[in-house]
Design a protein around this motif. Structure first.
Motif, PDB file in Angstrom:
ATOM      1  N   ALA A 161       0.804  -1.227   0.000  1.00 48.13           N
ATOM      2  CA  ALA A 161       0.000   0.000   0.000  1.00 48.13           C
ATOM      3  C   ALA A 161       0.834   1.273   0.000  1.00 48.13           C
ATOM      4  CB  ALA A 161      -0.948  -0.010   1.198  1.00 48.13           C
ATOM      5  N   ASP A 162       2.047   1.226   0.560  1.00 46.89           N
ATOM      6  CA  ASP A 162       2.870   2.432   0.647  1.00 46.89           C
ATOM      7  C   ASP A 162       3.933   2.512  -0.447  1.00 46.89           C
ATOM      8  OD1 ASP A 162       4.339   0.312   1.630  1.00 46.89           O
ATOM      9  OD2 ASP A 162       5.204   1.426   3.312  1.00 46.89           O
ATOM     10  N   VAL A 163       3.860   1.627  -1.429  1.00 48.96           N
ATOM     11  CA  VAL A 163       4.816   1.647  -2.541  1.00 48.96           C
ATOM     12  C   VAL A 163       4.208   2.436  -3.696  1.00 48.96           C
ATOM     13  CG1 VAL A 163       6.034   0.261  -4.266  1.00 48.96           C
ATOM     14  CG2 VAL A 163       5.876  -0.538  -1.891  1.00 48.96           C
ATOM     15  N   LEU A 164       4.971   3.388  -4.220  1.00 50.39           N
ATOM     16  CA  LEU A 164       4.505   4.229  -5.317  1.00 50.39           C
ATOM     17  C   LEU A 164       4.952   3.638  -6.648  1.00 50.39           C
ATOM     18  CD1 LEU A 164       5.501   7.723  -3.838  1.00 50.39           C
ATOM     19  CD2 LEU A 164       3.290   6.563  -3.655  1.00 50.39           C
ATOM     20  N   VAL A 165       4.007   3.478  -7.573  1.00 53.99           N
ATOM     21  CA  VAL A 165       4.326   3.042  -8.932  1.00 53.99           C
ATOM     22  C   VAL A 165       3.820   4.138  -9.861  1.00 53.99           C
ATOM     23  CG1 VAL A 165       4.035   1.271 -10.687  1.00 53.99           C
ATOM     24  CG2 VAL A 165       4.150   0.618  -8.269  1.00 53.99           C
ATOM     25  N   ALA A 166       4.691   4.616 -10.744  1.00 52.23           N
ATOM     26  CA  ALA A 166       4.448   5.841 -11.513  1.00 52.23           C
ATOM     27  C   ALA A 166       3.025   6.058 -12.018  1.00 52.23           C
ATOM     28  CB  ALA A 166       5.436   5.921 -12.671  1.00 52.23           C
ATOM     29  N   PRO A 167       2.375   5.076 -12.689  1.00 50.11           N
ATOM     30  CA  PRO A 167       1.032   5.382 -13.218  1.00 50.11           C
ATOM     31  C   PRO A 167      -0.103   4.964 -12.281  1.00 50.11           C
ATOM     32  CG  PRO A 167       1.777   3.325 -14.123  1.00 50.11           C
ATOM     33  CD  PRO A 167       2.859   3.786 -13.170  1.00 50.11           C
ATOM     34  N   PHE A 168       0.252   4.422 -11.092  1.00 51.26           N
ATOM     35  CA  PHE A 168      -0.784   3.882 -10.201  1.00 51.26           C
ATOM     36  C   PHE A 168      -1.759   4.978  -9.792  1.00 51.26           C
ATOM     37  CE2 PHE A 168      -1.737   1.709  -5.919  1.00 51.26           C
ATOM     38  CZ  PHE A 168      -2.711   0.904  -6.493  1.00 51.26           C
ATOM     39  N   CYS A 169      -3.032   4.645  -9.818  1.00 49.80           N
ATOM     40  CA  CYS A 169      -4.139   5.528  -9.433  1.00 49.80           C
ATOM     41  C   CYS A 169      -4.490   6.541 -10.516  1.00 49.80           C
ATOM     42  CB  CYS A 169      -3.855   6.268  -8.124  1.00 49.80           C
ATOM     43  SG  CYS A 169      -3.573   5.172  -6.726  1.00 49.80           S
ATOM     44  N   MET A 170      -3.476   7.197 -11.091  1.00 48.09           N
ATOM     45  CA  MET A 170      -3.776   8.248 -12.057  1.00 48.09           C
ATOM     46  C   MET A 170      -4.353   7.677 -13.344  1.00 48.09           C
ATOM     47  SD  MET A 170      -0.552  10.862 -11.652  1.00 48.09           S
ATOM     48  CE  MET A 170       0.663   9.593 -12.011  1.00 48.09           C
ATOM     49  N   SER A 171      -3.757   6.604 -13.854  1.00 50.15           N
ATOM     50  CA  SER A 171      -4.213   6.074 -15.139  1.00 50.15           C
ATOM     51  C   SER A 171      -4.417   4.566 -15.142  1.00 50.15           C
ATOM     52  CB  SER A 171      -3.211   6.432 -16.242  1.00 50.15           C
ATOM     53  OG  SER A 171      -1.954   5.835 -15.985  1.00 50.15           O
ATOM     54  N   ARG A 172      -3.994   3.879 -14.087  1.00 48.21           N
ATOM     55  CA  ARG A 172      -4.141   2.436 -14.091  1.00 48.21           C
ATOM     56  C   ARG A 172      -4.076   1.850 -12.688  1.00 48.21           C
ATOM     57  NH1 ARG A 172       0.674   1.404 -18.204  1.00 48.21           N
ATOM     58  NH2 ARG A 172      -0.350   3.196 -19.104  1.00 48.21           N
ATOM     59  N   CYS A 173      -4.754   0.723 -12.510  1.00 45.96           N
ATOM     60  CA  CYS A 173      -4.731  -0.012 -11.245  1.00 45.96           C
ATOM     61  C   CYS A 173      -3.799  -1.206 -11.336  1.00 45.96           C
ATOM     62  CB  CYS A 173      -6.138  -0.507 -10.896  1.00 45.96           C
ATOM     63  SG  CYS A 173      -7.359   0.806 -10.710  1.00 45.96           S
ATOM     64  N   GLY A 174      -3.325  -1.496 -12.517  1.00 49.61           N
ATOM     65  CA  GLY A 174      -2.429  -2.614 -12.746  1.00 49.61           C
ATOM     66  C   GLY A 174      -2.172  -2.770 -14.234  1.00 49.61           C
ATOM     67  N   VAL A 175      -1.221  -3.630 -14.579  1.00 49.73           N
ATOM     68  CA  VAL A 175      -0.811  -3.806 -15.971  1.00 49.73           C
ATOM     69  C   VAL A 175      -0.404  -5.253 -16.187  1.00 49.73           C
ATOM     70  CG1 VAL A 175       1.127  -3.348 -17.533  1.00 49.73           C
ATOM     71  CG2 VAL A 175      -0.059  -1.449 -16.462  1.00 49.73           C
ATOM     72  N   HIS A 176      -0.634  -5.778 -17.381  1.00 53.51           N
ATOM     73  CA  HIS A 176       0.013  -7.039 -17.745  1.00 53.51           C
ATOM     74  C   HIS A 176       0.792  -6.827 -19.026  1.00 53.51           C
ATOM     75  CE1 HIS A 176      -2.161  -8.750 -21.262  1.00 53.51           C
ATOM     76  NE2 HIS A 176      -3.265  -8.220 -20.764  1.00 53.51           N
ATOM     77  N   GLY A 177       1.852  -7.579 -19.184  1.00 53.16           N
ATOM     78  CA  GLY A 177       2.700  -7.411 -20.358  1.00 53.16           C
ATOM     79  C   GLY A 177       3.546  -8.642 -20.589  1.00 53.16           C
ATOM     80  N   HIS A 178       4.526  -8.524 -21.500  1.00 54.66           N
ATOM     81  CA  HIS A 178       5.447  -9.624 -21.748  1.00 54.66           C
ATOM     82  C   HIS A 178       6.820  -9.057 -22.046  1.00 54.66           C
ATOM     83  CE1 HIS A 178       4.405  -8.631 -25.965  1.00 54.66           C
ATOM     84  NE2 HIS A 178       5.579  -9.144 -26.260  1.00 54.66           N
ATOM     85  N   ASP A 179       7.797  -9.914 -21.919  1.00 54.70           N
ATOM     86  CA  ASP A 179       9.176  -9.508 -22.142  1.00 54.70           C
ATOM     87  C   ASP A 179       9.919 -10.695 -22.737  1.00 54.70           C
ATOM     88  OD1 ASP A 179      11.405  -7.911 -22.154  1.00 54.70           O
ATOM     89  OD2 ASP A 179      11.730  -7.944 -19.986  1.00 54.70           O
ATOM     90  N   ALA A 180      11.158 -10.476 -23.137  1.00 52.53           N
ATOM     91  CA  ALA A 180      11.985 -11.539 -23.704  1.00 52.53           C
ATOM     92  C   ALA A 180      13.005 -11.988 -22.678  1.00 52.53           C
ATOM     93  CB  ALA A 180      12.686 -11.049 -24.970  1.00 52.53           C
ATOM     94  N   GLY A 181      13.215 -13.290 -22.575  1.00 51.98           N
ATOM     95  CA  GLY A 181      14.185 -13.828 -21.627  1.00 51.98           C
ATOM     96  C   GLY A 181      14.917 -15.008 -22.233  1.00 51.98           C
ATOM     97  N   GLY A 182      15.519 -15.807 -21.369  1.00 51.10           N
ATOM     98  CA  GLY A 182      16.269 -16.964 -21.830  1.00 51.10           C
ATOM     99  C   GLY A 182      17.695 -16.606 -22.181  1.00 51.10           C
ATOM    100  N   ALA A 183      18.487 -17.622 -22.455  1.00 48.29           N
ATOM    101  CA  ALA A 183      19.909 -17.419 -22.725  1.00 48.29           C
ATOM    102  C   ALA A 183      20.156 -16.536 -23.932  1.00 48.29           C
ATOM    103  CB  ALA A 183      20.588 -18.783 -22.922  1.00 48.29           C
ATOM    104  N   HIS A 184      19.290 -16.625 -24.931  1.00 46.96           N
ATOM    105  CA  HIS A 184      19.481 -15.845 -26.152  1.00 46.96           C
ATOM    106  C   HIS A 184      18.462 -14.713 -26.294  1.00 46.96           C
ATOM    107  CE1 HIS A 184      22.358 -18.888 -27.429  1.00 46.96           C
ATOM    108  NE2 HIS A 184      21.457 -19.820 -27.168  1.00 46.96           N
TER     109      HIS A 184
END
Length: 322
Positions: A161-184
Motif C-alpha cells: 500500500a505504501d509503494v509508489l508506482v508511476a502510473p498507479f491511481c492516475m491512469s491504471r490499477c495494474g498492468v500485464h505485459g510480456h518480455d523476452a528472456g532466456g539465454a538468447h
C-alpha cells in the motif's frame, strides 16, 4: 517498443522482486491497463472482442507471486488462496451450491485453445524493497525478470500500500505485459503488476469496497476478507490474469484496432460483478449473513471473493458468477 531486445507487452493490468544488478536496460512499455475509472463504468452491450489470431496461454501454467514491500501473512494468504482456487478440481466446500472461483475462471476455457490451468508456484518476498519505495513500470518489468523461472509461468508482482508506482491511481490499477528472456533473449514470458490501493486510491482502484472518486456515490460494500486494499487488489489481479491468458502478447482477443488500446476479457466488462449491474451499482451479489460482506465466488476452504465479470465469446455478453 522500448529498449533493444524486449517485445512490446499487451493490454490489461499488473507485476514484482530482487537485485539491482539484474535491472539494467529498459523495460517495454505496457500496451494497456485497467483504468481506475473503468471499475465503476459499466460498458453497454453488445461488446465484441475480436480474435486477432495470436498465441494464447493454454495448458498448465504456474503463477509465481512476488510481494514487494510489507504484506501481512493474512494478506498474502488471501492472494495465494485465490490463485490456488482458480483451477481447483473439486467444489470449494461440501455441497458446492455457491458459485466457485474455478467456475468463474472456466469462462476463459471458452476462448480459442481451451484455456489455461493455473497452479500456485513460488512466493517471493521483497520486504526491504530492493529498488526503493518509488517504482516505474520499467522497474516492475525488471523485478519480474529478476524473479526468474519464467518457462510455463506468469510472474505476478504485487506492490504494498505504501509503494509508489508511476502510473498507479492516475491512469491504471495494474498492468500485464510480456518480455523476452532466456539465454538468447528469444523466449517470451508474461508478467503482471497490481498494487494495493488502500492508502493511495481506494476510491479509484478498490471500488465497490470504497466510495468512488467519480460517478454515483452509493455506500461502499463490505469486503469479503475484511481488507479493502487486498480485496480490491484481487479484483485487479483476477482481471489481469484473464487478460494475460487471452491476450498475452497483444495479438489475441481484444476490442479495438490497435493492440493495447482496446478492451480485454475482464476490462470489457468493467464495473460488472453481478446480474443487473449499471453505473455505480455492481449488480446483485451474495451477502455473508454473519459479516455482511459482499461476494460472488467461493474459493478453497470457503474463502470468499468478489470477481469481475468476464466476456463470454460464445454469447458476446459479460458473464457474471451470480
Amino acid at each position: 517498443m522500448d529498449g533493444g531486445r524486449k517485445e512490446t507487452p499487451v493490454m490489461a493490468l499488473l507485476s514484482f522482486v530482487l537485485l539491482a544488478a539484474l535491472l539494467l536496460g529498459e523495460a517495454p512499455a505496457p500496451c494497456g491497463a485497467l483504468n481506475p475509472r473503468m471499475l465503476f463504468l459499466v460498458k453497454p452491450d453488445p461488446i465484441v472482442l475480436r480474435d486477432h489470431g495470436g498465441a494464447l496461454l493454454t495448458g498448465n501454467l504456474t503463477v509465481n507471486l512476488l510481494f514487494y514491500g510489507r504484506f501481512a501473512p493474512a494478506q498474502r494468504a488471501i492472494v495465494a488462496d485465490f490463485v490456488r482456487s482458480v483451477s481447483a478440481a473439486s467444489p470449494p466446500h461440501p455441497g458446492g451450491a455457491e458459485p466457485s472461483v474455478a467456475s468463474w475462471w472456466r469462462t476463459t476455457s471458452l476462448y480459442r485453445g481451451g484455456g489455461a490451468r493455473l497452479r500456485l508456484g513460488r512466493q517471493i518476498l521483497d520486504e526491504r524493497m530492493s529498488l526503493g519505495r518509488s517504482l516505474s513500470l520499467d522497474n516492475v518489468t525488471a523485478l519480474a525478470r529478476a524473479a526468474g523461472h519464467h518457462r510455463g509461468a506468469i510472474t505476478v508482482v504485487l506492490t504494498a500500500a505504501d509503494v509508489l508506482v508511476a502510473p498507479f491511481c492516475m491512469s491504471r490499477c495494474g498492468v500485464h505485459g510480456h518480455d523476452a528472456g532466456g539465454a538468447h533473449g528469444r523466449a517470451r514470458y508474461t508478467y503482471l503488476w497490481a498494487g494495493n490501493p488502500a492508502q493511495q486510491c481506494p476510491g479509484q482502484c478498490a471500488w465497490p469496497f470504497h466510495q468512488p472518486v467519480h460517478g454515483p456515490q452509493a455506500p461502499p460494500l463490505v469486503p469479503p476478507n475484511g481488507d479493502v486494499g487486498v480485496d480490491g487488489m484481487v479484483i485487479s489481479l483476477a482481471a489481469l490474469l484473464a487478460g494475460t491468458v487471452t491476450n498475452p502478447y497483444g495479438d489475441g482477443y481484444y476490442q479495438g484496432e490497435a493492440a493495447g488500446a482496446g478492451l480485454e476479457a475482464a476490462t470489457a466488462c468493467a464495473g460488472v460483478f453481478g446480474s443487473g449491474a449499471y453505473p455505480g451499482y455492481p449488480g446483485k451479489l451474495l451477502v455473508d449473513p454473519v459479516t455482511g460482506a459482499s461476494y460472488n465466488a467461493v474459493g478453497l476452504a470457503g474463502r470468499k471473493y468478489l470477481l469481475p465479470a468476464l466476456w463470454d465469446p460464445t454469447t458476446s455478453q459479460c458473464k457474471t458468477p451470480v
